[in-house]
Structures are given as C-alpha cells and as structure tokens.
Design a protein around this motif. Structure first.
Motif: not given
Length: 556
Positions: A482-493
């Motif tokens: 979930d590293l790139f789908t939550t927190g500060a990365n949510a919606g970036k990719y």
C-alpha cells in the motif's frame, strides 16, 4: 501655582514663595548628591541679597550707567560703550541683540511695551505684577532682573574679579555678556571674569533635550536606569564643551568601560590578597613593558587634560592601560603585585579626580565606627546557614551533585545580596570581588534567563527528535503493497507492477526512468523499515510507547 494653592492675585507673604522655592532647592541638591557632586562652599539665594541688589543698582544709577524706565530700571548699554567698554564681549561681531535673543535673555521679565533707549538695554529691576514677589526699593516696589542677581551675589563672594565662570553654552549671550557689562560698570574694571567655561547641551538620541520635543528626562529618571558612576563615565566620553549625547549606545559604552575597570580592580584586589611577599618578584621583559606602558599612558593623559580637558582621550588611554595590564596578568605565572597595584592606584586616582569615585567625608572612616555585629553579621549568617546545610546533607549521605548545587546556590542566591561576586576559575581557587548588589542580582537574573532559554531550546530539540522517530515508524507501519496508494502518495499513480511499484502517473503517462528508479529506491527502503518494525513482538504497543515519549517530553 501660587494662585491655585493660596488663592488671590496679591501675595505679599514672602514665606509662601520661600516654601515653594525651598521644595525645588531640596530636590536639586538631592539630585546633586545622588550624582555624587560635591556640595558648594557657598550657597546664595537672591531673596537673601535684596539690600545688596538695591545698593548695586543705585550705584549704576549714580554712575549714569542705568536709567529708570516706565516699568523698572534698565542698564544703559550705549552709555557703557561710550566709556570705552566693549559690549557684547563674548558674542564677537554682534552690535545689537535680536528680538529672539532679548526674549531669551529677559525671559518672564520681558515687557514688549517697555520704553528702552536701546534694544540692547536690559532690566536691572522690574515692577512686579499681581501675584509676583515684590520688595521695596527707592524707585518703586518690584523684583531684581535675571542678570543682576548673579552679579550681586558673585560680587559679595568674590569681589571685583572672578577667575573662572561657568555655565551652559546658551548662557554666553546675552546672560553672561550682560553680567560682564553691569559688573564691570559697577567695579570700574576692564575684566570682571578671567575665563569662561561654556558647557555643551545635553542631547537625547541626537536631539537637544526639550519639553517641546518630548524627549525630556529628569536626573531621577536617569538614575532609575543607570548608576551615577555610569552617567559620569558617559559624560567623560564626551568633550565637555560639545553637545553631550544621552542614548542607549552612549550608556552601553559607559557600561562597557565600567565593566572593564571593575573587573580589573577585582583581579588586582584578588592578587593583593594572596601571600605575594613570599613569591618571586620578577622584573623581566613583561614587567618592564607594563611599567613603560604605564609611564607612556600617564604622559598621554597629562597631555590630553592640558588640551582643553580632553576626557574622551583620557578614557581611551585608561582603557588601553587596563587592557595591557590584563594581558600581563594573563601571561604572568607570578604577577608582580607592587607593579599591578601601582597601575590600579593611578587609575583610581584619576577616577577620584573626575568624581567617579571618592566623596567628601568628615572625620575618620565610617567603617571604624560601625559595630562589628552589624558589619559582619549578614556574612556570618550566610556562612552558618551554608555550613548547616552541608552537615545535614553529609549526614543524609547525599550525592556530590547535591553539594555542588549548594555551592552554586550560595554564589547565585546569597552572596549577590551581600554585594559579593564569586568567580569560579578552571585552574586555581575561586576569587571574590565586591560590587553593587543590584548589579549582581541583575546579572544572576540574566544568567538564569539565558540558561532557561538554552534548556528550552534543548528540550524543543529533544521533542522534535522524538516526533521524527515516531513519524518514521508510523510511516513504516504502512503495508509494503500500500506504500504508493496511501498517505502522501495517494492519487499520484494509476498503474503498478506485481510488486506494487508505480508504472504510470495519475493521467496514464508512463513513468520516466528517473522517476521509476526513485520509486524503486523508496520501495526498497520502506520494505526494510517495515520488516524491521515487525521484528518487534507488538507493533501497536511499540508505536504507543513512542507516542507516550513525545507527550512526556512536551510536559517536561
């Protein structure tokens, strides 16, 4: 004031005026005493010299140097000059006084409707208005003019010649010129005063002190912020006949010089308290150099004082001498005490000459008459209290830190109130110096304020460090997938590979090699931290413990 307090327009009781003037006279002499200024040998009050004033004016009338106008007696400057005298003497090149100068010279005595033979003529005696003090005279009841007061009282004390006459630069003309004219006319002498000293005005932050500019400060107000010694040193840093500037910068300069001198005198006294007679008294290159510096500075100071009392240069030379003496003390293994004492004695002599130190007294030293109990009692009380606390701590087997804190407490809490400065030294025993208790208390307060600020900065840094650790492990708790789908990365990719590493941006564009590499690096670091976090038996409890440490740090 008189009408408001006593009522009525006519006040004939002189005691009412005397009560009013005595009040301000007492305040003036208190100011002078608080500044450390010597009392005058003779105190004169014009109200006690009225017969002499009347006789003085009558003599001028008899000599045709004065005339009676419609509202008083005036000095005849034209007749005075016709006898070959010079007027004005101090204001060179001026034939007549301007209207503004006459208004300044006459003050409240100026009568715009008065009939005078010349604009330069000035009042010797004025008819009193209702509510003003009045005395009888052959030419009618009234009061003395401003200039005549000084001439009469000075004549009664000094006679027909005065060596030195001083005053502010604004008194040069017309006041001092008018004094000279009427006195030289009275005494039939060509020179009533040999030398005039006209001091510069006091300026507040660069502007002449004036009520109209609202930059007015009283002596008592100044003494609430600065000591009399500091004010004297401030004025010594200015030329006496130039404007004297009262500003934060000027006071700071005086305080700096005071601190330099004070610390040097304290070091000298500490040296003289040692058994220096049983030590070597070398006269090597260091001693010879300091002795030569002392003689050179003495000559420089003598030359400066002969040059119109150039006290700024004197203060600079004194500070230079202290600096060289301090360098010698720092380098010398066994300082030559007699030499250092000679330097300190010379500096003390100069400070006494300038009135910075030493006051007139009568009889023997006051300390010889003070009871021993009253003199040493407070110091013995402090010693006994310290001893009792040490003994109690020893019986309780307290740790060494407890005793060190007691030592600091005596230094910072008790001795300053007794006027004792205790200085710890890295190598060698502590030394004590005497100082103003108020100054010492202020220094302790400033020291503690700095220590508190340093502690607060240290504690804030500790809190920030713990918050950083908490944030690190809280982020590490995020599942790797979930590293790139939550927190500060949510919606970036918008697309990911089988491991969960992004392959496309939010708008569907393929990631560049550089961005892809950055994501892979971030993924690898997070994977390692996540694994390290889960090596703890209970991850939630571990994070709760970190949060508790942050809260505890904030409370302390």
């Amino acid at each position: 004031y008189q009408r408001r307090v006593h009522g009525g327009g006519q006040i004939v009781d002189h005691s009412i005026f005397e009560e009013h003037t005595r009040r301000f006279e007492r305040e003036f002499f208190k100011d002078m005493s608080d500044l450390g200024i010597r009392e005058p040998d003779v105190i004169t009050r014009v109200s006690e010299f009225i017969p002499e004033v009347v006789a003085f004016i009558q003599t001028l009338l008899d000599k045709k140097m004065a005339y009676q106008g419609d509202n008083g007696i005036y000095f005849d400057t034209t007749a005075f000059k016709a006898k070959g005298n010079s007027y004005p003497k101090l204001k060179r090149g001026a034939a007549d006084a301007s209207a503004e100068e006459m208004a300044e010279g006459e003050g409240a005595l100026l009568d715009k409707e008065a009939t005078k033979r010349s604009p330069n003529d000035f009042a010797l005696w004025k008819s009193s208005k209702p509510g003003e003090p009045r005395w009888d005279a052959p030419w009618g009841a009234g009061r003395p003019g401003w200039h005549i007061e000084c001439s009469v009282m000075a004549t009664c004390v000094f006679g027909n010649n005065m060596d030195i006459h001083a005053g502010g630069s604004d008194l040069k003309f017309p006041h001092h010129d008018n004094e000279l004219a009427q006195s030289e006319a009275y005494h039939d002498c060509p020179q009533w005063v040999n030398y005039f000293f006209h001091a510069g005005h006091l300026h507040i932050k660069g502007l002449k002190m004036s009520k109209s500019l609202k930059n007015f400060i009283t002596i008592q107000q100044a003494l609430k912020e600065h000591s009399a010694r500091q004010l004297r040193l401030m004025f010594l840093c200015s030329n006496w006949d130039k404007p004297m500037n009262y500003s934060d910068q000027a006071v700071d300069e005086a305080r700096s010089k005071e601190s330099l001198l004070k610390n040097f005198f304290g070091a000298v006294k500490a040296l003289l308290r040692t058994d220096w007679m049983n030590q070597r008294l070398d006269w090597g290159p260091g001693e010879q150099a300091l002795s030569q510096t002392l003689m050179e500075q003495q000559q420089l100071i003598h030359t400066a004082l002969c040059d119109n009392f150039n006290t700024p240069d004197v203060m600079m030379a004194m500070c230079d001498l202290v600096t060289e003496a301090n360098k010698y003390l720092a380098k010398a293994t066994l300082p030559n005490a007699p030499l250092i004492r000679k330097v300190a004695s010379y500096l003390t002599y100069l400070l006494c000459v300038f009135g910075v130190e030493g006051r007139d007294s009568i009889g023997f030293s006051v300390n010889a008459e003070v009871e021993t109990d009253a003199l040493v009692g407070p110091y013995l009380d402090t010693l006994v209290e310290f001893r009792d606390t040490i003994r109690a701590g020893a019986k309780d087997k307290r740790d060494p830190g407890y005793f060190l804190n007691l030592c600091d407490s005596v230094r910072d809490d008790r001795l300053p109130d007794l006027g004792v400065r205790l200085e710890d030294r890295m190598n060698g025993p502590s030394i004590w110096k005497l100082d103003d208790p108020a100054v010492l208390r202020r220094e302790v307060e400033e020291k503690r304020a700095k220590q508190l600020a340093a502690q607060q900065r240290k504690q804030q840094a500790k809190i920030q460090e713990k918050e950083k650790v908490l944030a690190k492990w809280t982020a590490a708790a995020i599942p790797v997938a979930d590293l790139f789908t939550t927190g500060a990365n949510a919606g970036k990719y918008s697309a990911y590979d089988e491991a969960g590493i992004p392959t496309a941006t939010s708008n569907g564009e393929a990631l560049s090699k550089k961005v892809r590499k950055m994501c892979e690096t971030e993924f690898s670091k997070h994977q390692q931290l996540h694994a390290e976090l889960h090596s703890h038996a209970d991850v939630p409890q571990f994070l709760q413990q970190l949060q508790a440490e942050v809260e505890e740090a904030k409370r302390t």
